[in-house]
Design a protein around this motif. Structure first.
Motif, PDB file in Angstrom:
ATOM      1  N   LYS A 108       0.962  -1.199  -0.101  1.00  0.00           N
ATOM      2  CA  LYS A 108      -0.015  -0.041   0.135  1.00  0.00           C
ATOM      3  C   LYS A 108       0.697   1.093  -0.162  1.00  0.00           C
ATOM      4  N   LYS A 109       1.860   1.216   0.813  1.00  0.00           N
ATOM      5  CA  LYS A 109       2.742   2.393   0.707  1.00  0.00           C
ATOM      6  C   LYS A 109       3.461   2.395  -0.517  1.00  0.00           C
ATOM      7  N   PHE A 133      -3.400  14.268  -4.934  1.00  0.00           N
ATOM      8  CA  PHE A 133      -3.961  12.893  -4.711  1.00  0.00           C
ATOM      9  C   PHE A 133      -4.589  12.832  -3.247  1.00  0.00           C
ATOM     10  N   LEU A 134      -5.669  12.098  -3.454  1.00  0.00           N
ATOM     11  CA  LEU A 134      -6.493  11.842  -2.576  1.00  0.00           C
ATOM     12  C   LEU A 134      -6.610  10.098  -2.076  1.00  0.00           C
ATOM     13  N   LEU A 152      -1.713   5.932   6.975  1.00  0.00           N
ATOM     14  CA  LEU A 152      -1.018   6.093   5.722  1.00  0.00           C
ATOM     15  C   LEU A 152      -1.020   7.394   5.111  1.00  0.00           C
ATOM     16  N   ALA A 153      -2.075   7.783   5.004  1.00  0.00           N
ATOM     17  CA  ALA A 153      -2.650   9.187   4.356  1.00  0.00           C
ATOM     18  C   ALA A 153      -1.801  10.250   4.997  1.00  0.00           C
ATOM     19  N   GLU A 154      -1.897  10.009   6.530  1.00  0.00           N
ATOM     20  CA  GLU A 154      -1.617  10.991   7.489  1.00  0.00           C
ATOM     21  C   GLU A 154       0.061  11.341   7.313  1.00  0.00           C
ATOM     22  N   GLN A 155       0.819  10.199   7.126  1.00  0.00           N
ATOM     23  CA  GLN A 155       2.260  10.171   6.876  1.00  0.00           C
ATOM     24  C   GLN A 155       2.334  10.841   5.637  1.00  0.00           C
ATOM     25  N   PHE A 156       1.879  10.732   4.536  1.00  0.00           N
ATOM     26  CA  PHE A 156       2.001  11.345   3.270  1.00  0.00           C
ATOM     27  C   PHE A 156       1.530  12.921   3.242  1.00  0.00           C
ATOM     28  N   ASP A 161       5.202  16.779  -0.073  1.00  0.00           N
ATOM     29  CA  ASP A 161       5.248  18.190  -0.466  1.00  0.00           C
ATOM     30  C   ASP A 161       4.128  18.979  -1.015  1.00  0.00           C
ATOM     31  N   GLY A 162       3.039  18.410   0.029  1.00  0.00           N
ATOM     32  CA  GLY A 162       1.669  19.095  -0.595  1.00  0.00           C
ATOM     33  C   GLY A 162       0.987  18.167  -1.616  1.00  0.00           C
TER      34      GLY A 162
END
Ligand code: 5GP
Length: 343
Positions: A108-109, A133-134, A152-156, A161-162
């Motif tokens: 997933k990552k 990206f969402l 995961l989303a939180e990490q990214f 870079d936004g």
């Protein structure tokens, strides 16, 4: 029509794997002949309809064709983003469900990293499109997976870079329940992820919609059955209006997926007449054989809207994007610069 092709546009509701065009599917089939997949299994042509359930079968087939980092990179960078750019989409929020594939070693990552790499490649190349990206939660996978996806989303959100700006909730609306996902969505909200939720896509979701509207989400996908005329309620409509939550509306997708009986009965009319922020989107331009120009043209011809009205609609979509204010300013400037070429 040339006007709609040239009209600068904002696309806010595009599922990556649903956006893979027939031409790209050809490539993928060529690379994986052993899967024995035919076109009729991946795209719904002009005049054809499928039940929503059949639409979800189509995604399963596409997922078989796109199951390595190499596939994701090729599909995103060489095709989907480029096609949106060629259709004068100046700002695109792509969404996709991170998938793990045991057979190919996809994680997933790695999935998210690859989409980000594709966006970065297009950026470095100077393509005239700003892509974000969402990260999508597939509702059928339940509480635990939703929680992991948010983490995961939180990490990214912090490290991309936004480029990762938020979260999507999608997947078969007849499966799973929103209540179980609430803790994950609350966590997402608290860590600053913007949220676009598929809500009231089918008629049986009244209670869930009511619950999820209390978050509230930053945008709503479809919202087909919110209003009282189709079995929703004034209470739901009031919540949407009170929080001024923009709607992402996908005409062809809803008619081909048979949740809306005809174009003229699409709920675009209801929300547009209220002056509520409504953004025309494609949903799955590959699966539903459409593109954003066609969707704008279709809305204009169905509801008798002028070029000037459609211009305003595309311009107002800028207010609904998840990227920060500075990006909105850049886009507004771009629209101002392009206007004389169209009128
Ligand atoms: P992906 O997330 O794999 O890039 O794109 C395909 C996925 O998006 C589907 O498996 C499904 O979860 C979601 N999706 C695409 N179109 C729709 C739609 O019209 N409604 C809902 N609820 N989900 C969708």
């Amino acid at each position: 029509e040339l006007f709609y092709r040239q009209l600068p546009k904002v696309e806010l509701h595009a599922h990556l794997n649903g956006s893979v065009s027939v031409r790209t599917i050809d490539r993928l089939i060529g690379r994986k002949p052993h899967l024995n997949i035919q076109h009729s299994m991946t795209a719904i042509g002009k005049g054809q309809r499928r039940t929503l359930d059949e639409c979800f079968q189509v995604f399963k087939v596409i997922h078989q064709l796109v199951d390595t980092e190499e596939d994701i990179l090729m599909v995103s960078a060489d095709h989907v983003i480029r096609e949106f750019a060629a259709d004068s989409v100046k700002y695109l929020e792509l969404r996709s469900t991170p998938r793990e594939e045991k057979n190919t070693g996809l994680t997933k990552k790695g999935y998210i990293e690859t989409v980000i790499r594709a966006i970065q490649l297009c950026k470095d190349e100077g393509l005239d499109i700003d892509v974000r990206f969402l990260v999508a939660i597939d509702r059928r996978n339940g509480t635990q997976v939703a929680m992991e996806t948010v983490a995961l989303a939180e990490q990214f959100l912090l490290s991309s870079d936004g480029l990762v700006v938020g979260l999507d909730l999608s997947g078969d609306p007849t499966v799973g329940n929103g209540k179980a996902l609430l803790p994950a969505l609350e966590r997402a909200k608290n860590c600053g992820l913007k949220m676009s939720l598929h809500l009231s896509e089918v008629q049986s979701q009244l209670e869930e919609t009511d619950l999820l509207l209390n978050l509230p989400p930053n945008r709503i996908g479809h919202g087909t059955f919110l209003h009282p005329e189709v079995g929703g309620s004034q209470n739901l409509v009031d919540k949407v209006l009170k929080n001024s939550i923009p709607l992402e509306l996908c005409l062809t997708s809803n008619v081909k997926g048979q949740t809306v009986p005809s174009y003229s009965q699409h709920h675009f009319k209801y929300w547009y007449q209220l002056g509520h922020p409504s953004v025309i989107c494609t949903d799955d331009k590959g699966v539903f054989s459409t593109d954003l120009s066609q969707e704008y043209q279709l809305a204009a011809s169905t509801f008798g809207l002028s070029h000037a009205a459609m211009w305003k609609l595309s311009q107002q979509a800028i207010d609904c994007i998840f990227a920060p204010e500075t990006v909105k300013q850049q886009l507004r400037q771009k629209w101002t610069d392009l206007q004389p070429q169209l009128f």
